[in-house]
Design a protein around this motif. Structure first.
Motif, mmCIF file in Angstrom:
data_model
loop_
_atom_site.group_PDB
_atom_site.id
_atom_site.type_symbol
_atom_site.label_atom_id
_atom_site.label_comp_id
_atom_site.label_asym_id
_atom_site.label_seq_id
_atom_site.Cartn_x
_atom_site.Cartn_y
_atom_site.Cartn_z
ATOM 1 N N ASN A 82 -6.223 -4.200 8.878
ATOM 2 C CA ASN A 82 -7.497 -4.529 8.166
ATOM 3 C C ASN A 82 -8.769 -3.886 8.482
ATOM 4 O O ASN A 82 -9.970 -4.473 8.336
ATOM 5 N N ILE A 83 -8.685 -2.619 8.572
ATOM 6 C CA ILE A 83 -9.840 -1.687 8.912
ATOM 7 C C ILE A 83 -10.040 -0.871 7.515
ATOM 8 O O ILE A 83 -9.165 -0.111 7.186
ATOM 9 N N LEU A 84 -11.252 -0.938 6.945
ATOM 10 C CA LEU A 84 -11.652 -0.288 5.759
ATOM 11 C C LEU A 84 -12.593 0.497 6.066
ATOM 12 O O LEU A 84 -13.575 0.407 6.639
ATOM 13 N N ASP A 131 -11.303 -6.405 6.433
ATOM 14 C CA ASP A 131 -10.891 -7.049 5.521
ATOM 15 C C ASP A 131 -9.447 -7.133 5.125
ATOM 16 O O ASP A 131 -8.885 -6.082 4.980
ATOM 17 N N SER A 132 -9.078 -8.186 4.612
ATOM 18 C CA SER A 132 -7.382 -8.252 4.299
ATOM 19 C C SER A 132 -7.077 -8.210 2.801
ATOM 20 O O SER A 132 -5.847 -8.137 2.511
ATOM 21 N N LEU A 133 -8.257 -8.115 2.130
ATOM 22 C CA LEU A 133 -7.871 -8.280 0.464
ATOM 23 C C LEU A 133 -7.376 -6.926 0.060
ATOM 24 O O LEU A 133 -7.975 -5.753 0.407
ATOM 25 N N ALA A 134 -6.186 -7.033 -0.825
ATOM 26 C CA ALA A 134 -5.452 -5.841 -1.242
ATOM 27 C C ALA A 134 -6.613 -5.170 -2.075
ATOM 28 O O ALA A 134 -6.309 -3.802 -2.397
ATOM 29 N N GLU A 135 -7.308 -5.760 -2.774
ATOM 30 C CA GLU A 135 -8.072 -5.088 -4.018
ATOM 31 C C GLU A 135 -9.016 -4.324 -3.303
ATOM 32 O O GLU A 135 -9.287 -2.950 -3.777
ATOM 33 N N ASN A 136 -9.868 -4.515 -2.093
ATOM 34 C CA ASN A 136 -10.800 -3.541 -1.498
ATOM 35 C C ASN A 136 -9.917 -2.600 -0.786
ATOM 36 O O ASN A 136 -10.448 -1.512 -0.898
ATOM 37 N N LYS A 153 3.890 -1.037 5.518
ATOM 38 C CA LYS A 153 5.221 -1.532 4.637
ATOM 39 C C LYS A 153 4.816 -2.716 4.012
ATOM 40 O O LYS A 153 5.395 -3.036 2.796
ATOM 41 N N LYS A 154 4.212 -3.807 4.681
ATOM 42 C CA LYS A 154 3.817 -5.081 4.306
ATOM 43 C C LYS A 154 3.175 -5.171 2.985
ATOM 44 O O LYS A 154 3.446 -5.895 2.212
ATOM 45 N N GLY A 155 1.930 -4.508 3.303
ATOM 46 C CA GLY A 155 0.989 -4.629 2.220
ATOM 47 C C GLY A 155 0.830 -3.744 1.248
ATOM 48 O O GLY A 155 0.168 -3.759 -0.010
ATOM 49 N N ALA A 156 1.640 -2.533 1.388
ATOM 50 C CA ALA A 156 1.378 -1.211 0.427
ATOM 51 C C ALA A 156 1.606 -1.654 -1.083
ATOM 52 O O ALA A 156 0.733 -1.407 -1.793
ATOM 53 N N ALA A 157 2.705 -2.447 -1.472
ATOM 54 C CA ALA A 157 2.884 -2.708 -2.677
ATOM 55 C C ALA A 157 1.874 -3.213 -3.465
ATOM 56 O O ALA A 157 1.328 -2.732 -4.593
ATOM 57 N N GLU A 158 1.216 -4.406 -2.918
ATOM 58 C CA GLU A 158 0.032 -5.022 -3.506
ATOM 59 C C GLU A 158 -0.955 -4.055 -3.458
ATOM 60 O O GLU A 158 -1.778 -4.034 -4.641
ATOM 61 N N VAL A 159 -1.252 -3.186 -2.625
ATOM 62 C CA VAL A 159 -2.631 -2.448 -2.360
ATOM 63 C C VAL A 159 -2.466 -1.400 -3.811
ATOM 64 O O VAL A 159 -3.360 -1.163 -4.507
ATOM 65 N N ILE A 160 -1.194 -0.806 -3.753
ATOM 66 C CA ILE A 160 -0.882 0.299 -4.742
ATOM 67 C C ILE A 160 -1.127 -0.141 -6.328
ATOM 68 O O ILE A 160 -1.755 0.394 -7.153
ATOM 69 N N SER A 161 -0.789 -1.448 -6.337
ATOM 70 C CA SER A 161 -0.874 -1.936 -7.755
ATOM 71 C C SER A 161 -2.404 -2.335 -8.130
ATOM 72 O O SER A 161 -2.824 -2.088 -9.037
#
Ligand SMILES: Nc1ncnc2c1ncn2[C@@H]1O[C@H](COP(=O)(O)OP(=O)(O)OP(=O)(O)O)[C@@H](O)[C@H]1O
Length: 221
Positions: free
Chosen positions: A124-126, A157-162, A197-205
């Motif tokens: 969660n480091i942006l 932040d944990s938001l995939a959008e950001n 691995k856990k978050g990538a699919a949502e982030v890439i969408s």
């Protein structure tokens, strides 16, 4: 301390800190801002930068060591990554020297960057300003020893959008600074998926959505 760069937000000096090579980053005040607001914004940016540097270190992401922070004078004293060049300089040079074959040579570098950004996002480091100028290559570039810098716009932040926006900034920076690097960004994303691995699919969408919005904006003007 010798001034080496005057940016829009900060002056960068090079010198030493009790005998160690040191970079001093001094944020200066903006005369158009109300003074109390300016002080508070500057302090927030410094704290954000230092927090991100500590958090990266905690998660094994290579960043300069912070030596000393002085909020009153808006200064961060940090390790000088000596014997380094920016990833930007390295890509420019490699493309100049190798033409079309540069891309395959640069793929391990792209994969390394994707792995680092994936690890940052997984924690969660942006970064907020991912460009090839904000990554240093320490020692021989072939060692792929990357040190991330300039966390002044970073946040947690944990938001995939950001996270998608963070990747989009990197994609734009890569493609606009270095011609014909689409394939490198694909390599980068593959490594990103492995590292997050856990978050990538949502982030890439989300990245796809942000790209579409970007395109619409360009078309509408
Ligand atoms: N720790 C460091 N070690 C070595 N060089 C550094 C270090 N920090 C910054 N630099 C050098 O100073 C330059 C500017 O640093 P940085 O990006 O942190 O400042 P900035 O004012 O936010 O820059 P910009 O306005 O370009 O975003 C870097 O591109 C790099 O060449």
């Amino acid at each position: 301390m010798k001034l080496i760069k005057q940016g829009a937000e900060a002056k960068i000096y090079r010198g030493d800190f009790y005998g160690r090579p040191c970079i001093l980053k001094e944020r200066f005040s903006k005369s158009y801002r109300q003074p109390a607001l300016d002080r508070s914004l500057t302090a927030q940016r410094i704290k954000a930068e230092v927090r991100a540097l500590f958090r990266c270190r905690l998660h094994g992401i290579s960043v300069p060591t912070v030596y000393f922070v002085d909020i009153d004078s808006s200064c961060i004293y940090m390790e000088d990554i000596t014997d380094s060049c920016t990833v930007r300089e390295y890509i420019v040079q490699t493309q100049k020297e190798n033409g079309d074959s540069a891309i395959s040579q640069l793929k391990p570098l792209a994969a390394k960057i994707g792995g680092i950004v994936g690890k940052m996002h997984g924690n969660n480091i942006l970064h907020g300003d991912l460009t090839t100028s904000n990554m240093l290559l320490r020692g021989s570039p072939l060692d792929l020893n990357i040190v991330m810098i300039d966390f002044g716009l970073s946040y947690f932040d944990s938001l995939a959008e950001n996270k998608g926006v963070d990747l989009y900034v990197l994609e734009r920076a890569l493609l606009s600074t270095h011609p014909n690097t689409e394939e490198l960004f694909t390599t980068l994303l593959e490594a990103y998926k492995q590292a997050n691995k856990k978050g990538a699919a949502e982030v890439i969408s989300k990245l796809d959505e942000v790209r579409m919005r970007g395109r619409k904006r360009t078309m509408v003007g």
